[in-house]
Design a protein around this motif. Structure first.
Motif, PDB file in Angstrom:
ATOM      1  N   CYS A  81       0.850  -1.189   0.000  1.00 42.78           N
ATOM      2  CA  CYS A  81       0.000   0.000   0.000  1.00 42.78           C
ATOM      3  C   CYS A  81       0.884   1.236   0.000  1.00 42.78           C
ATOM      4  O   CYS A  81       1.784   1.356   0.834  1.00 42.78           O
ATOM      5  N   GLY A  83       1.157   5.172   0.466  1.00 38.67           N
ATOM      6  CA  GLY A  83       0.333   6.167   1.139  1.00 38.67           C
ATOM      7  C   GLY A  83       1.018   7.466   1.483  1.00 38.67           C
ATOM      8  O   GLY A  83       0.667   8.109   2.468  1.00 38.67           O
ATOM      9  N   ILE A  94      -4.796   7.022  -1.508  1.00 43.46           N
ATOM     10  CA  ILE A  94      -4.030   5.875  -1.046  1.00 43.46           C
ATOM     11  C   ILE A  94      -4.071   4.849  -2.167  1.00 43.46           C
ATOM     12  O   ILE A  94      -5.148   4.556  -2.689  1.00 43.46           O
TER      13      ILE A  94
ATOM     14  N   ILE B  57       0.783   6.977   5.556  1.00 42.14           N
ATOM     15  CA  ILE B  57       0.361   5.806   6.324  1.00 42.14           C
ATOM     16  C   ILE B  57       1.486   5.289   7.210  1.00 42.14           C
ATOM     17  O   ILE B  57       1.241   4.789   8.300  1.00 42.14           O
TER      18      ILE B  57
END
Lengths: 229, 229
Positions: A81, A83, A94, B57
DNA sequence: AATTTAAATGTCGAAATTACACTTATTGTT
DNA sequence: AACAATAAGTGTAATTTCGACATTTAAATT
């Protein structure tokens, strides 16, 4: 009941980007598209899309892949992921990257054209938007790692293939060369390939036997932690 | 400019959940908390929180870890994104799982108490909310895999440690036993441990030498793809 | 029958891995 | 001062795996 509890937190756009790998017999390729919308319209990009509330993220990835290739039920794995706050100049997005392995010939040519998609040699990537180059690099590392322990290389080859094709694939994945005798010995000793009686005759007089991956044999060995390369 | 382009897509709550590993000399442990809010208040859970728009994140994960343990700059790695539609009964929440390795003694006891946190043996996990058990299982698999190629086991040990402690750690991670002589030979042959003159005397008359991980030596070898176990 | 093409195959030395048990350093006790 | 107790530290031999290396074989073409 308690949806109330969560209501004050920030919400995010969630993109799903797909690194789609293919193998043409010589080199490892990624399927790229010319982005059809702003920002960065017309630039090279991974195929992507936004996740929707009523689907899981895996479903979203499958949907996006199906959209582009017409293919369903193919090997796909969540990669990472991404981000960073500013990764997409169009807003806070995201991105969930997935990578997929497909057989180039299986994909739907019309659909690819509709998206202005093109198979690109991994060693000759064009400029890509956002962090997509980084995504591909990471995907390639993950592919190398995964291929060494799991029988996923076969996802990139036709159902029946010669040992030469298999070796060429491994060589493309690792960007190196293997000794033919050592490679053959090792791969056959794993006991997950089944030799057919049929031969491939296009490239030599003698012909090379076709093999298929024997999923049943593999399943029996899987628990042991089989090593491929 | 083109924030407009994205405006019609769904937005998601993004949770970050942390699998925090520790080692007490005997067994591998995870840091769990008693959840302080609905839904599932009072149940065992991973430490988590929601990501905010103004942070990456990774930053969110660091913030959450700091919150619970008082620790900063510790080993942390993104694990996987969990995105089933119904994974959280409180609403559609995408969860990003991170795993962290900390030295149990370094954490801030007061903070742990404030969150009703507890170190739990990985082999004796209580019932956990949502998909948190699955997250821990995946984190453990990833830890095993990572530890075999990277010198991250040291993150779980005190700065100076004996070979016996190191072996106990590897044995806990892999839930197996190694031969002491073979283990010692192999780990020392890597050339990344430095022996101190000091001995640990608590557990034997003879005393066992302390070692430290030599990051500089490791960096020199890193490019080669060093194998640990 | 000879030629051509690429496929198929084996051996040897080096290195890594496994299995396995005794000696040593130190402290505390008699 | 000798001895007992404790866990640390260490070596060797057999096996397996790995890496380098060249010739023979099957089939088609001339």
């Amino acid at each position: 009941m308690s949806r109330i509890e969560y209501k004050n937190y920030d919400r995010f756009l969630l993109a799903v980007d797909c690194i789609i790998f293919g193998f043409d017999g010589n080199s490892l390729k990624a399927l790229l598209i010319k982005r059809g919308f702003e920002p960065e319209k017309g630039k090279w990009s991974l195929m992507g899309g936004f996740a929707a509330q009523d689907e899981s993220i895996d479903q979203a990835a499958g949907r996006i892949l199906l959209n582009l290739t017409g293919l369903d039920q193919i090997y796909m794995e969540q990669l990472h992921c991404f981000g960073e706050v500013d990764r997409d100049p169009g807003g806070r997005v995201i991105s969930l990257a997935y990578f997929a392995l497909i057989k180039i010939d299986d994909s739907d040519g019309e659909k690819l054209e509709q998206h202005n998609a093109k198979w690109v040699d991994l060693r000759k990537l064009p400029a890509l938007i956002f962090d997509h180059r980084q995504m591909i690099r990471l995907a390639k590392e993950r592919l190398q790692q995964k291929v060494s322990n799991h029988p996923i290389g076969f996802e990139l080859l036709p159902h029946k293939f010669t040992l030469q094709q298999l070796q060429a694939l491994y060589e493309a994945v690792y960007e190196t060369n293997f000794d033919k005798r050592n490679f053959t010995r090792k791969i056959l000793s794993l006991g997950v390939l089944q030799r057919l009686d049929e031969k491939e005759k296009a490239s030599s007089k003698k012909g090379a036997f076709y093999y298929v991956f024997d999923k049943k044999k593999y399943k029996r060995l899987e628990s042991e932690g089989i090593k491929f390369i």
